[in-house]
Design a protein around this motif. Structure first.
Motif, PDB file in Angstrom:
ATOM      1  N   THR A   5       0.631  -1.114  -0.058  1.00  0.00           N
ATOM      2  CA  THR A   5       0.103  -0.116   0.091  1.00  0.00           C
ATOM      3  C   THR A   5       0.907   1.183   0.128  1.00  0.00           C
ATOM      4  N   VAL A   6       0.534   2.132  -1.141  1.00  0.00           N
ATOM      5  CA  VAL A   6       1.430   3.115  -1.275  1.00  0.00           C
ATOM      6  C   VAL A   6       0.598   4.310  -1.061  1.00  0.00           C
ATOM      7  N   VAL A   7       1.370   5.506  -0.616  1.00  0.00           N
ATOM      8  CA  VAL A   7       0.652   6.702  -0.688  1.00  0.00           C
ATOM      9  C   VAL A   7       1.565   7.891  -1.066  1.00  0.00           C
ATOM     10  N   VAL A   8       0.861   8.576  -2.197  1.00  0.00           N
ATOM     11  CA  VAL A   8       1.682   9.585  -2.885  1.00  0.00           C
ATOM     12  C   VAL A   8       0.854  10.899  -2.634  1.00  0.00           C
ATOM     13  N   VAL A  77       5.377   5.676   1.816  1.00  0.00           N
ATOM     14  CA  VAL A  77       4.899   7.084   1.545  1.00  0.00           C
ATOM     15  C   VAL A  77       5.972   7.873   0.578  1.00  0.00           C
ATOM     16  N   ILE A  78       5.323   8.762  -0.108  1.00  0.00           N
ATOM     17  CA  ILE A  78       6.185   9.550  -0.868  1.00  0.00           C
ATOM     18  C   ILE A  78       5.642  11.005  -1.038  1.00  0.00           C
ATOM     19  N   PRO A  79       5.724  11.915  -0.434  1.00  0.00           N
ATOM     20  CA  PRO A  79       5.443  13.235  -0.314  1.00  0.00           C
ATOM     21  C   PRO A  79       5.907  14.159  -1.320  1.00  0.00           C
ATOM     22  N   CYS A  80       5.285  14.129  -2.509  1.00  0.00           N
ATOM     23  CA  CYS A  80       5.748  14.607  -3.607  1.00  0.00           C
ATOM     24  C   CYS A  80       5.375  16.193  -4.070  1.00  0.00           C
ATOM     25  N   ALA A  81       4.233  16.506  -3.255  1.00  0.00           N
ATOM     26  CA  ALA A  81       3.470  17.863  -3.452  1.00  0.00           C
ATOM     27  C   ALA A  81       4.803  18.951  -3.494  1.00  0.00           C
ATOM     28  N   ALA A  82       4.776  19.651  -4.266  1.00  0.00           N
ATOM     29  CA  ALA A  82       5.741  20.868  -4.011  1.00  0.00           C
ATOM     30  C   ALA A  82       5.395  22.180  -5.198  1.00  0.00           C
ATOM     31  N   ARG A 128       8.495   2.372   4.502  1.00  0.00           N
ATOM     32  CA  ARG A 128       9.716   3.578   4.199  1.00  0.00           C
ATOM     33  C   ARG A 128       9.136   4.814   3.697  1.00  0.00           C
ATOM     34  N   VAL A 129       9.769   5.608   3.981  1.00  0.00           N
ATOM     35  CA  VAL A 129       9.364   7.097   3.417  1.00  0.00           C
ATOM     36  C   VAL A 129      10.478   7.800   2.591  1.00  0.00           C
ATOM     37  N   LEU A 130       9.945   7.959   1.321  1.00  0.00           N
ATOM     38  CA  LEU A 130      10.762   8.685   0.244  1.00  0.00           C
ATOM     39  C   LEU A 130      10.635   9.928   0.244  1.00  0.00           C
ATOM     40  N   VAL A 131      11.269  11.110   0.599  1.00  0.00           N
ATOM     41  CA  VAL A 131      10.978  12.450   0.370  1.00  0.00           C
ATOM     42  C   VAL A 131      12.109  13.052  -0.907  1.00  0.00           C
ATOM     43  N   PRO A 132      11.294  13.320  -1.949  1.00  0.00           N
ATOM     44  CA  PRO A 132      11.994  13.900  -3.327  1.00  0.00           C
ATOM     45  C   PRO A 132      12.599  15.347  -2.867  1.00  0.00           C
TER      46      PRO A 132
END
Length: 223
Positions: A5-8, A77-82, A128-132
Motif C-alpha cells: 500500500t503506497v501513498v503519494v 509514503v512519498i510526499p511529492c507535493a511541491a 519506508r518514507v521517500l522524500v523527493p
C-alpha cells in the motif's frame, strides 16, 4: 510492488504521477493525493485518487486513514507535493514576495512534516518514507529563491524524523526532472521511477535512513 500500500501526495505532478502509475501497474494499491482532480487516474486499476491539499493536516489525515483502511497498513509514503512561485534560475530571494515564500515553505517543507506525521500511526514496521529533493537543497545556486530554502527545510524535517522514529525515512534525489517546476527541463519522469522503486525495496535501510540517495547510488547498486 505487489501487495503493498503506497501513498503519494502531489500525485498530479510529474514525479508523483509517474510513480503512481508505475507502482499501480506493478501491483501496488496506490492512494493518490491530488490538488486538482483532472481524472488522470479515473480508469487506472490500483489507484484510488482523492483531492488533497498537502498543506492541510486534516486532508492528509483522511488520506492516510483511507490508505490504512484499504491495505491494513501503509508500506510506502512519498510526499511529492511541491510548488515554486518563480522561474528556475531567475527568482532571487530578495525580490520574492512574502506570500510566495510562505507558500513554498508551507507546501514543500510543512507538507513533508504533515505527510510523515499523519502517516506514522499507520505505517507497517518495515515501511519506508521517500522524500523527493534535489541538489539545490544543499548546494545553493542563484535564482531559486524560497524554493531552495524550502527544499533544504524539507530535508531537515526528513532527517529529524529519521532519528526520532524506528521507520526508514530518507531523501531521494532524482536530479532535474522535466516538470512545471523546472520549466520542462530535465529527464523524463518515467526515467526516475527505477530509482524510487530501488529506494523503496532493495536499497539498504541503513543507507537510506536519514540520508540522501540519488542516481549515482542507484546506478552503482544496479549495474
Amino acid at each position: 510492488m505487489e501487495d503493498t500500500t503506497v501513498v503519494v501526495t502531489g500525485a498530479g505532478g510529474a514525479i508523483g504521477g509517474a510513480l503512481t502509475e508505475a507502482f499501480a501497474d506493478e501491483g501496488a494499491t496506490v492512494l493518490a493525493g491530488v490538488h486538482h482532480d483532472d481524472g488522470r487516474f479515473e480508469d487506472r486499476d490500483g489507484v484510488d485518487a482523492m483531492r488533497v491539499d498537502a498543506r492541510d493536516e486534516f486532508d492528509v489525515e483522511f488520506l492516510m486513514e483511507r490508505a490504512a483502511s484499504a491495505g491494513g497498513e501503509i508500506d510506502l509514503v512519498i510526499p511529492c507535493a511541491a510548488v515554486f512561485h518563480g522561474d528556475p534560475g531567475e527568482q532571487e530571494l530578495a525580490s520574492e514576495s512574502y506570500a510566495a515564500f510562505d507558500d513554498e515553505l508551507r507546501t514543500n517543507a510543512r507538507g513533508v512534516f504533515v505527510a510523515i506525521s499523519e502517516a506514522l500511526p499507520h505505517l507497517a514496521a518495515d515501511a519506508r518514507v521517500l522524500v523527493p529533493s534535489g541538489s539545490i537543497a544543499a548546494d545553493a545556486k542563484p535564482g531559486y529563491g524560497g524554493y531552495a530554502v524550502s527544499k533544504a527545510a524539507a530535508e531537515a524535517v526528513t532527517r529529524q524524523f529519521a532519528v526520532e522514529t524506528e521507520h526508514t525515512i530518507g531523501v531521494v534525489d532524482p536530479g532535474v526532472v522535466a516538470s512545471d517546476l523546472t520549466g520542462g527541463q530535465g529527464r523524463a519522469p518515467e526515467d526516475v521511477v527505477g530509482l524510487f522503486r530501488w529506494a523503496a525495496t532493495d536499497a539498504p535501510a541503513e543507507e537510506l535512513d536519514g540520508q540522501r540517495l540519488g542516481l549515482a547510488e542507484w546506478k552503482r547498486a544496479t549495474r
